[in-house]
Design a protein around this motif. Structure first.
Motif, short mmCIF file in Angstrom:
data_model
loop_
_atom_site.label_atom_id
_atom_site.label_comp_id
_atom_site.label_asym_id
_atom_site.label_seq_id
_atom_site.Cartn_x
_atom_site.Cartn_y
_atom_site.Cartn_z
N GLY A 272 0.84 -1.19 0.00
CA GLY A 272 0.00 0.00 0.00
C GLY A 272 0.86 1.23 0.00
O GLY A 272 1.80 1.34 0.80
N SER A 274 0.57 5.59 -1.82
CA SER A 274 -0.29 6.78 -1.82
C SER A 274 -1.67 6.51 -2.40
O SER A 274 -2.61 7.24 -2.10
CB SER A 274 0.39 7.92 -2.58
OG SER A 274 0.62 7.56 -3.92
N LYS A 275 -1.82 5.46 -3.21
CA LYS A 275 -3.16 5.13 -3.72
C LYS A 275 -3.96 4.30 -2.72
O LYS A 275 -5.13 4.02 -2.95
CB LYS A 275 -3.06 4.41 -5.07
CG LYS A 275 -2.72 5.37 -6.24
CD LYS A 275 -2.55 4.64 -7.56
CE LYS A 275 -2.37 5.62 -8.72
NZ LYS A 275 -1.95 4.93 -9.97
N THR A 276 -3.34 3.89 -1.63
CA THR A 276 -4.03 3.13 -0.58
C THR A 276 -4.27 3.98 0.66
O THR A 276 -5.33 3.92 1.27
CB THR A 276 -3.17 1.90 -0.19
OG1 THR A 276 -3.14 1.00 -1.29
CG2 THR A 276 -3.73 1.17 1.03
N SER A 279 -1.70 10.64 0.39
CA SER A 279 -0.41 11.23 0.79
C SER A 279 -0.57 12.26 1.90
O SER A 279 0.35 13.05 2.14
CB SER A 279 0.27 11.91 -0.40
OG SER A 279 0.49 11.00 -1.44
N SER A 305 5.50 5.18 -2.59
CA SER A 305 5.23 5.34 -4.00
C SER A 305 3.72 5.12 -4.12
O SER A 305 3.03 5.02 -3.12
CB SER A 305 6.00 4.30 -4.81
OG SER A 305 7.33 4.20 -4.39
N GLU A 306 3.24 5.03 -5.36
CA GLU A 306 1.80 4.87 -5.50
C GLU A 306 1.29 3.58 -4.88
O GLU A 306 0.26 3.56 -4.21
CB GLU A 306 1.41 4.91 -6.99
CG GLU A 306 1.49 6.30 -7.56
CD GLU A 306 1.63 6.29 -9.07
OE1 GLU A 306 0.74 5.75 -9.73
OE2 GLU A 306 2.64 6.82 -9.58
N GLU A 307 2.01 2.49 -5.11
CA GLU A 307 1.53 1.19 -4.64
C GLU A 307 2.50 0.52 -3.68
O GLU A 307 2.30 -0.63 -3.30
CB GLU A 307 1.25 0.26 -5.84
CG GLU A 307 0.28 0.84 -6.88
CD GLU A 307 -1.18 0.96 -6.42
OE1 GLU A 307 -1.45 0.74 -5.22
OE2 GLU A 307 -2.03 1.28 -7.27
N HIS A 308 3.56 1.20 -3.32
CA HIS A 308 4.55 0.66 -2.39
C HIS A 308 4.60 1.56 -1.15
O HIS A 308 4.70 2.77 -1.27
CB HIS A 308 5.97 0.68 -2.99
CG HIS A 308 6.15 -0.07 -4.28
ND1 HIS A 308 5.68 0.38 -5.49
CD2 HIS A 308 6.79 -1.23 -4.55
CE1 HIS A 308 6.02 -0.49 -6.44
NE2 HIS A 308 6.69 -1.47 -5.91
N THR A 335 -9.25 10.73 4.00
CA THR A 335 -8.70 10.55 2.66
C THR A 335 -8.33 9.09 2.42
O THR A 335 -8.36 8.63 1.28
CB THR A 335 -7.48 11.47 2.44
OG1 THR A 335 -6.58 11.31 3.54
CG2 THR A 335 -7.91 12.92 2.36
N ASN A 338 -11.49 7.17 1.34
CA ASN A 338 -11.88 7.56 -0.02
C ASN A 338 -11.06 6.87 -1.10
O ASN A 338 -11.42 6.92 -2.28
CB ASN A 338 -11.78 9.08 -0.16
CG ASN A 338 -12.34 9.58 -1.47
OD1 ASN A 338 -13.46 9.26 -1.84
ND2 ASN A 338 -11.54 10.36 -2.20
N MET A 339 -9.97 6.22 -0.75
CA MET A 339 -9.18 5.47 -1.73
C MET A 339 -9.74 4.06 -1.94
O MET A 339 -9.27 3.33 -2.82
CB MET A 339 -7.72 5.34 -1.29
CG MET A 339 -7.01 6.64 -0.91
SD MET A 339 -7.10 7.95 -2.14
CE MET A 339 -6.04 7.30 -3.43
#
Lengths: 364, 364
Positions: A272, A274-276, A279, A305-308, A335, A338-339
């Motif tokens: 997970g 920033s997309k989980t 940020s 990262s986005e997915e790490h 927030t 909301n992901m």
């Protein structure tokens, strides 16, 4: 189903903790004769809004028209849109909702009042309007009592809308309790001036809507306040821990993740980023890190990262094995939720309920 | 439909600029004999993946199994999952996809290789595996050539998987071109050592997958690289501007927002905050601000709440009226698009196409 059967990343809510949080604030509000109107942007889940109503809330708060539509479709019939509505399209959608739902809207401009009045008249409905007052956060809100009276008068002279009171948001009070105390005085001076000026103008505020989760348990200290709009109180998060308004045992929500890599020395990578988690930063603390690893506070969630998610495990005695699962309390629950499209309500290790985040991504 | 008819916030893609970006990188790759395998995490839209294939891409890259499922359902038949898959559930879903789709997966552990081999064998399919090598970003990846050879050998000895090469990600090269040059030498030394060691072990890498948007137009300088996986190149964003690898005229994507409040002196509030833009930071610049207001660079996008964008207009000569609309280039397109369910493709002022962000929020 057992938690172990959930794939990751997954948002987990401890139902026992959440229910305790719901009861505690409802009790506080009842004891202090405050109306509770929770902000549902935090969870965006109709079933949780209904649970808040069952715990004594008089209605709900939303930020977006799309959130209001989702909540109204589930039968919730008293909604405050705590957001300035200035486009004819959104005003029209709210007017359609107002045919079967009590709709209030906060605003700080003549333009918003006129757009709302026009659409309400066309649709043959009525809106309650709250004048938003800036009490120190400097985001939205009229800046002084004179502007508040002027806007209240404008509203009183428009058709199909009525002035029902004022709204304020103490967004600058996401700080520790002792610092909150220092900030409270100028807030109250501003409220006193505004409420007196409205009284003198013959436009007394029936509703004084304020509050937030960081100030939830001192809501009664705000002068004249009649209702409060906390959002995060049912879950809490790392920012509430940093502000010292919640303890770890009050945190109902965590994100279940899996370790996917430990090849780089001193690091463990989780599934997970920033997309989980989003940020959003640790605003009530030192600004660093993206969540709290309750079971191993020596390990820090130092980058994303986005997915790490990048865990710094160099100070931990624990070895992070690939495939093992950990729970992380996020910086900001609103927030984070909301992901996700689902949230899992658990009791002990059992998944008791799966909620769809029905208003996820409702931006208009 | 005209752009003026869209409600806000809305993600707008200038089709002329995007098509120019697609063509430019496709041409570069063709001229330098590099395979192009775009990372579709940026847009999560099958129609755009298909457009990338029409521009000569050999396949696509994804980060999540759910993204692979969405893309495969639209007929895309060559997918690299550039992410370590370590849970049996995800390996099983990939094995199901592999019945009709060429599936490659990058990894850096024996655990991942074993899970994938087991599920592939059960399902009677085959996976191509790429050993991820850490070339300086220190996120995932084996740390040296010895570890790379060991893992390649492990893969070669497992059933229903085969070692097809290596993968690297130069995530630390989101810097200006002159700084990139200094970072390139140690990257190439690492690649040279790894590729030679694999050759000596009789396990030559057929695929050397690297690259990113910041380094896209110097991909040929990476030693041995056979394919590149840029994501953002079709849109670009403020971070690409900061790294000086794109100009404003190369930015195809912006967020259309409306001014909803100007009551606080020196501020204009827009109807998009962290739930519209994401909170990702200006990593290639000074770290401040959440987007670029192209038409008025004197105004800064200095703060965000969830649904409010806080513009500092104190240095601008422009007056921000309530209801007016502006376009903002976000810091990071990948996380911004993931906040939205629709993206609007425009040519001039006309909305030519509406895309569903089909893989939005696919976290598993």
């Amino acid at each position: 189903m057992d938690i172990d059967e959930l794939d990751t990343p997954a948002v987990i809510v401890d139902l026992d903790v959440m229910e305790k949080n719901l009861t505690r604030l409802a009790t506080y509000c009842r004891e202090h004769n405050l109306n509770l109107r929770p902000h549902t942007k935090t969870h965006k889940i109709p079933a949780l809004a209904c649970m808040q109503l069952e715990h004594g809330a008089i209605g709900i708060t939303v930020a977006k028209v799309g959130e209001a539509e989702v909540m109204a479709a589930c039968g919730i019939n008293d909604i405050l849109v705590a957001y300035p509505i200035v486009t004819p399209e959104k005003a029209l959608r709210l007017a359609a909702l107002a045919e079967r739902t009590q709709i209030s809207i906060s605003l700080d401009s003549t333009e918003a009042a006129e757009v709302l009045s026009k659409r309400a008249r066309e649709q043959g409905v009525n809106f309650s309007l709250l004048v938003e007052v800036d009490i120190g956060f400097h985001r939205c809100g009229v800046s002084d009592e004179k502007a508040a009276v002027t806007l209240a008068k404008t509203i009183a002279n428009l058709k199909n809308v009525h002035f029902s009171g004022i709204m304020f948001y103490p967004g600058h009070m996401l700080v520790k309790p002792e610092s909150q105390s220092a900030l409270l005085r100028p807030v109250n001076e501003s409220l006193d001036r505004t409420l007196s000026a409205l009284d003198r103008a013959g436009l007394s505020a029936r509703v004084v809507s304020g509050g937030s989760t960081p100030t939830a348990y001192r809501s009664r200290e705000f002068h004249g306040v009649t209702e409060v709009r906390p959002g995060m109180y049912l879950f809490n998060d790392r920012n509430m821990l940093g502000a010292e308004v919640a303890r770890v045992s009050d945190c109902a929500l965590s994100v279940l993740v899996t370790v996917v890599s430990n090849a780089v020395s001193g690091r463990a990578i989780i599934d997970g980023g920033s997309k989980t988690f989003s940020s959003d930063r640790f605003l009530s603390g030192d600004g660093t890190g993206f969540g709290l690893i309750e079971e191993d506070p020596q390990t820090t969630f130092e980058a994303m990262s986005e997915e790490h998610g990048h865990l710094n495990v160099s100070r931990s005695e624990r070895r992070y094995r690939i495939g093992e699962r950990i729970r992380i309390i996020p910086n900001h629950v609103c927030t984070t939720v909301n992901m996700h499209h689902q949230v899992y309500g658990v009791r002990g290790n059992r998944v008791e309920v799966v909620w769809e985040v029905a208003a996820q991504g409702k931006l208009q």
